[in-house]
Scaffold this active site. Sequence first.
Site, mmCIF file in Angstrom:
data_model
loop_
_atom_site.group_PDB
_atom_site.id
_atom_site.type_symbol
_atom_site.label_atom_id
_atom_site.label_comp_id
_atom_site.label_asym_id
_atom_site.label_seq_id
_atom_site.Cartn_x
_atom_site.Cartn_y
_atom_site.Cartn_z
ATOM 1 N N ASN A 156 -21.141 -38.187 -89.543
ATOM 2 C CA ASN A 156 -20.790 -38.839 -90.796
ATOM 3 C C ASN A 156 -19.646 -39.842 -90.682
ATOM 4 O O ASN A 156 -19.755 -40.963 -91.164
ATOM 5 C CB ASN A 156 -20.415 -37.791 -91.844
ATOM 6 C CG ASN A 156 -20.073 -38.413 -93.178
ATOM 7 O OD1 ASN A 156 -20.937 -38.880 -93.902
ATOM 8 N ND2 ASN A 156 -18.783 -38.444 -93.512
ATOM 9 N N HIS A 175 -21.518 -32.174 -88.807
ATOM 10 C CA HIS A 175 -21.464 -33.168 -89.881
ATOM 11 C C HIS A 175 -20.396 -34.220 -89.607
ATOM 12 O O HIS A 175 -20.615 -35.414 -89.843
ATOM 13 C CB HIS A 175 -21.192 -32.489 -91.229
ATOM 14 C CG HIS A 175 -21.103 -33.477 -92.358
ATOM 15 N ND1 HIS A 175 -19.902 -33.889 -92.889
ATOM 16 C CD2 HIS A 175 -22.076 -34.160 -93.026
ATOM 17 C CE1 HIS A 175 -20.133 -34.772 -93.843
ATOM 18 N NE2 HIS A 175 -21.435 -34.968 -93.943
ATOM 19 N N HIS A 181 -26.717 -31.834 -94.690
ATOM 20 C CA HIS A 181 -26.604 -31.678 -96.148
ATOM 21 C C HIS A 181 -27.694 -30.775 -96.739
ATOM 22 O O HIS A 181 -27.395 -29.758 -97.378
ATOM 23 C CB HIS A 181 -26.688 -33.055 -96.819
ATOM 24 C CG HIS A 181 -25.445 -33.863 -96.698
ATOM 25 N ND1 HIS A 181 -24.515 -33.970 -97.701
ATOM 26 C CD2 HIS A 181 -24.968 -34.620 -95.674
ATOM 27 C CE1 HIS A 181 -23.530 -34.746 -97.318
ATOM 28 N NE2 HIS A 181 -23.782 -35.166 -96.085
ATOM 29 N N ILE A 207 -18.520 -34.829 -98.158
ATOM 30 C CA ILE A 207 -18.702 -36.253 -98.446
ATOM 31 C C ILE A 207 -20.058 -36.681 -97.924
ATOM 32 O O ILE A 207 -20.583 -36.046 -96.995
ATOM 33 C CB ILE A 207 -17.582 -37.094 -97.800
ATOM 34 C CG1 ILE A 207 -17.615 -38.538 -98.276
ATOM 35 C CG2 ILE A 207 -17.668 -37.016 -96.297
ATOM 36 C CD1 ILE A 207 -17.266 -38.735 -99.688
ATOM 37 N N HIS A 210 -28.490 -36.704 -90.465
ATOM 38 C CA HIS A 210 -27.357 -36.552 -91.375
ATOM 39 C C HIS A 210 -27.766 -35.830 -92.654
ATOM 40 O O HIS A 210 -27.278 -34.736 -92.947
ATOM 41 C CB HIS A 210 -26.763 -37.927 -91.701
ATOM 42 C CG HIS A 210 -25.606 -37.869 -92.646
ATOM 43 N ND1 HIS A 210 -25.352 -38.853 -93.563
ATOM 44 C CD2 HIS A 210 -24.645 -36.933 -92.823
ATOM 45 C CE1 HIS A 210 -24.272 -38.538 -94.262
ATOM 46 N NE2 HIS A 210 -23.824 -37.373 -93.827
#
Length: 913
Positions: free
Chosen positions: A767, A763, A576, A913, A571
Amino acid sequence: MFVASPVKTNSYGAGLERFPAFPVLPRRRQHIVPLSRKVRAVISREEKTVDQEDGKNTNGSLVSNSPAFPWQKSKYTGTKTVIAVVKIRKKMREKLTEKVEHQLELLMKAIGQGMLIQLVSEEIDPETGSGRKSSETPVLGLPKARNDSRYLEFTANFTVPTDFGKPGAILVTNLLSSEICLSEITIHDGGDTILFPGNTWIHSRNDNPEGRIIFASQTWLPSETPAGIKELREKDLKSVRGNGEGERKPHERIYDYDIYNDIGDPRKKDRVRPILGVPERPYPRRCRSGRPLLSTDTPFESRGKDKDEFYVPRDEVFEDIKRDTFRAGRFKALFHNLVPSIAAALSNLDIPFTCFSDIDRLYKSDIVLKHTEGKDKGLGGFIDGILNVGETLLRYDTPAVIKWDRFAWLRDNEFGRQALAGVNPVNIELLKELPIRSKLDPAIYGSPESALTEELIAHEVLHYGMTLEQAFEEKRLFLLDYHDMLLPFVDKINSIKEDPRKTYASRTIFFYSKAGALRPLAIELSLPPTPENENKFVYAHGHDATTHWIWKLAKAHVCSNDAGVHQLVNHWLRTHACMEPYIIATNRQLSSMHPVYKLLHPHMRYTLEINARARKSLINGGGIIESCFTPGKYAMELSSAAYKSMWRFDMEGLPADLVRRGMAEEDSSAECGVKLVIEDYPYAADGLLIWKAIKNLVESYVKHFYSDPDSITSDFELQAWWDEIKNKGHYDKKDEPWWPKLNTTQDLSEILTNMIWIASGQHAALNFGQYPFGGYVPNRPTLLRKLIPHENDPDYEMFMRNPQYSFLSSLPTQLQATKVMAVQETLSTHSPDEEYLIDLKENQRRWFQDEEVVKYFSKFTEELEEIEKKINKRNKDKKLKNRTGAGMPPYELLIPTSPHGVTGRGIPNSISI
């Protein structure tokens, strides 16, 4: 925002007389546009003012003593009126100081001193050798009423020569003391309408005297850029690169690179963390903020005060509605953490779960406090203030994994299903050979051969009426292997004193049955070897009570490892952190007119801001990840080690990753050129649909703009962009041979498809299932506080007397659990202003004046609508055991649409997010 006075236009569309918005307004001649004169209309630099000497013009006629517009007496007789409509977005919520400033500035704004704009033609001015420019003119008039109350509209009239050419850029100067959010400017030039997309914050001239350059929505490759705006294109790119010096200010939009030297605080002994992005600990680069270094010996960057925001370029900052989502999450986190914190303080210890009812109470509102109207400022008043935020903040929703079946998490089938359809379905791989071997140094880590021997696996496979040879031949054996990734950190983690947790390096063997269920066969849990013992422990599902409970503990340790690897590697790192260099390079090297910039722009929204927030309070020393996940203070070191050993750009695309893990085979006749080994692999099956749609869009788009065979290699902005991603953004990997070349349209299509997939589908899959799966602590504990007891261990007798208590007391404490739940719920929440992949056609429509490109995005939306229908149909197919069953939540993480909130579905355009 600014308010300007109404205007009256003469027959030429430019003779302006103002009527003050405030009748008692004193006339102040020191303003840029004095009230004693009429507003000077905009003229081009070619246009000459008349000779007004002796009160006569060049034709000898008298010039009136009343104010006159110079363009009216120009030697050029051919002029035209160009109208600019300026759309400004209001702030949803102003600070008190901004409200005061707003009132004080109304007088100034009312006379047209809020904003100056200047047109720049696509044509060259022969006198200056650069783009022909109009004069600056103020934006005037009371705002035009709009259906959407969030926006204000103003107008400005330009009178320019008929041969001025097509406006290609607008220079904007903000005269106010505060920033303005420019939504867009629309130019009406005769029958032509030209859109200048903004969606950008215009800084005050007090902060930076340089105005902003806003380009038209027309897309240009560098070599095709009209001569009049070519210089501005280069200037705008240079302005966002900065010089690599100084501390960045909040109003700036500077994109630059830095190492991860800001996650620890060397001034505090328990907060010292190693720097990432150095040869021994490689890492992707992050956005430079330039905060002062704490020392010259080691370049640790100051973290500032607790309330300080980490810098991100101004246009990357969350909007108000997004910030509100986070504030609501904080209130909930505070409530749920407050009660366990007080209890822990009173008893001088953190409280473990003692029974499953303790966990169930987390989803109920058992504490009711009446509204307090007294003046109590003590603890009771403080608690009341927090709890009175709203009833919905007083409880967590029941996570999807236990919503309809409270005991699903106990079953082996569900344990296996989540490896294919859970929140971390990207680590399972095909078992290709036995024995399983470690790649770690045997001199340090002992024998490379796993204790999951051929004989043991053959014995377990026999329970399913199959030989080991048949299982290999039919590709029914699978592996979840965290051994090599975790073993170098196990001793360090198990030695943490301040917040103890215990772990092993794990391997899990799965068998995919003919009934379509993935079941765990055996688990290996390893500690670093000692001279006396290899410390490799093997567990299998048994039939007696003792083995049954030990098997549950072994699965819990696997889940704990899986949760840590999911959060820190799959993740955080692979979406990110690795996306951040792409965003920085795109802004630094690709003009906003560049087709690749326009394509990637929706997929970069909010990512730098959420990453900065993570470095501030999530992955930082002492942050949530360290305090609540297994790796503890070694979390980011583990993430760095994974980046060093496994991350490859060319393997981050979905088909390549599936093939690498043996979960798919190359097949030119199949979807995306690969055929799944397990057809009922929801993440992969749905993901390939999304991947294919993205790939189709990108290929059509790239071919549209790069029709010339040499256009890729000759695009110097594009080549600089790819060079910077490799050599600056991923500096520690710059010499790897696997980096794709960028010579053809196919090369570019594959690179862009990878990036868009990572930002959107990948993602989303990793997520938005965090709370639905992780919100119930026993299903997915983020750490365990005890090793599995053996017969000679002190805890073994307690385990035999009360195995349930031994299991629950191994889980995170109530405080740790509620912290994680608060974070997981916040991270799983779709903001009301989310922008989704399926809405890309609307998002991109304003960026293009090219109907062919708009058609590509419309077709993409249609594909996603069909994909959603297909996924919904799959989720009702009873033959697909990993999607449907009694009490089982369907796999919806890759369904394109979602309402806001915690929904367990929906694919946003970006990592927001």
